[in-house]
Design an enzyme around this catalytic site. Structure first.
Site, mmCIF file in Angstrom:
data_model
loop_
_atom_site.group_PDB
_atom_site.id
_atom_site.type_symbol
_atom_site.label_atom_id
_atom_site.label_comp_id
_atom_site.label_asym_id
_atom_site.label_seq_id
_atom_site.Cartn_x
_atom_site.Cartn_y
_atom_site.Cartn_z
ATOM 1 N N GLU A 1 23.822 32.856 68.329
ATOM 2 C CA GLU A 1 22.734 32.084 67.722
ATOM 3 C C GLU A 1 21.383 32.618 68.184
ATOM 4 O O GLU A 1 20.433 32.669 67.405
ATOM 5 C CB GLU A 1 22.839 30.608 68.111
ATOM 6 C CG GLU A 1 24.041 29.908 67.525
ATOM 7 C CD GLU A 1 24.075 28.455 67.934
ATOM 8 O OE1 GLU A 1 23.778 27.605 67.064
ATOM 9 O OE2 GLU A 1 24.385 28.180 69.117
ATOM 10 N N TYR B 1 -2.273 18.979 56.899
ATOM 11 C CA TYR B 1 -0.842 19.282 56.923
ATOM 12 C C TYR B 1 -0.553 20.766 56.770
ATOM 13 O O TYR B 1 0.506 21.225 57.168
ATOM 14 C CB TYR B 1 -0.055 18.442 55.909
ATOM 15 C CG TYR B 1 -0.664 18.327 54.538
ATOM 16 C CD1 TYR B 1 -0.536 19.346 53.606
ATOM 17 C CD2 TYR B 1 -1.346 17.179 54.164
ATOM 18 C CE1 TYR B 1 -1.082 19.227 52.348
ATOM 19 C CE2 TYR B 1 -1.887 17.048 52.902
ATOM 20 C CZ TYR B 1 -1.751 18.080 51.990
ATOM 21 O OH TYR B 1 -2.299 17.969 50.743
ATOM 22 N N GLU C 1 17.689 18.798 69.945
ATOM 23 C CA GLU C 1 16.992 17.635 70.502
ATOM 24 C C GLU C 1 15.719 18.073 71.232
ATOM 25 O O GLU C 1 14.673 17.424 71.120
ATOM 26 C CB GLU C 1 17.907 16.878 71.467
ATOM 27 C CG GLU C 1 19.067 16.166 70.805
ATOM 28 C CD GLU C 1 20.324 17.031 70.588
ATOM 29 O OE1 GLU C 1 21.379 16.452 70.307
ATOM 30 O OE2 GLU C 1 20.243 18.277 70.692
ATOM 31 N N LYS D 1 19.945 21.703 61.057
ATOM 32 C CA LYS D 1 20.558 22.986 61.422
ATOM 33 C C LYS D 1 21.768 23.199 60.506
ATOM 34 O O LYS D 1 22.920 23.021 60.897
ATOM 35 C CB LYS D 1 20.967 22.953 62.898
ATOM 36 C CG LYS D 1 21.407 24.279 63.458
ATOM 37 C CD LYS D 1 21.669 24.166 64.961
ATOM 38 C CE LYS D 1 22.124 25.481 65.538
ATOM 39 N NZ LYS D 1 22.349 25.403 66.988
#
Length: 121
Positions: A23, A55, A75, A100
């Site tokens: 990953e 934004y 997290e 994900k």
């Protein structure tokens, strides 16, 4: 304070987050959704960007975090993104979802996500 909501949905950024070496090496796309509680009354009355959340600039800041230093857990990534949202003075609270969709899971799935909500202390 009025509690209006500004949302940014579907920000797709390539990052290298995860607990596995592959990953970190290859990376994958992460999709970010944020919802910001703020008052838009002053911006609506003035029609001036300086009275609201930019934004476009926020998207750039969030993308830099996702593309930046890798973390093991989404997290942790979500918490960093929430901190960036709360660094904007006008933002009272932020709800951040990190998706994900290419997580290394052996079973078929559509998405894995973590949603956190953070406010000013």
């Amino acid at each position: 304070m009025d509690t209006d909501l500004i949302t940014l949905t579907g920000l797709r950024v390539h990052g290298r987050h995860g607990v596995f070496d592959h990953e970190r090496e290859a990376g994958q796309d992460f999709i970010i959704d944020v919802a910001l509680r703020t008052s838009t009354a002053e911006a609506a009355a003035s029609d001036d960007l300086k009275h609201t959340v930019d934004y476009g600039a926020l998207a750039d800041d969030l993308a830099a975090i996702v593309a930046g230093e890798p973390v093991n857990l989404i997290e942790t990534l979500a918490a960093r993104l929430a901190d960036a949202c709360l660094a904007i003075d006008r933002v009272a609270s932020a709800r951040v979802t990190v998706h994900k969709p290419q997580a290394p899971i052996a079973q078929q799935f559509t998405d894995v996500s973590v949603t956190i909500e953070r406010g000013r202390a």
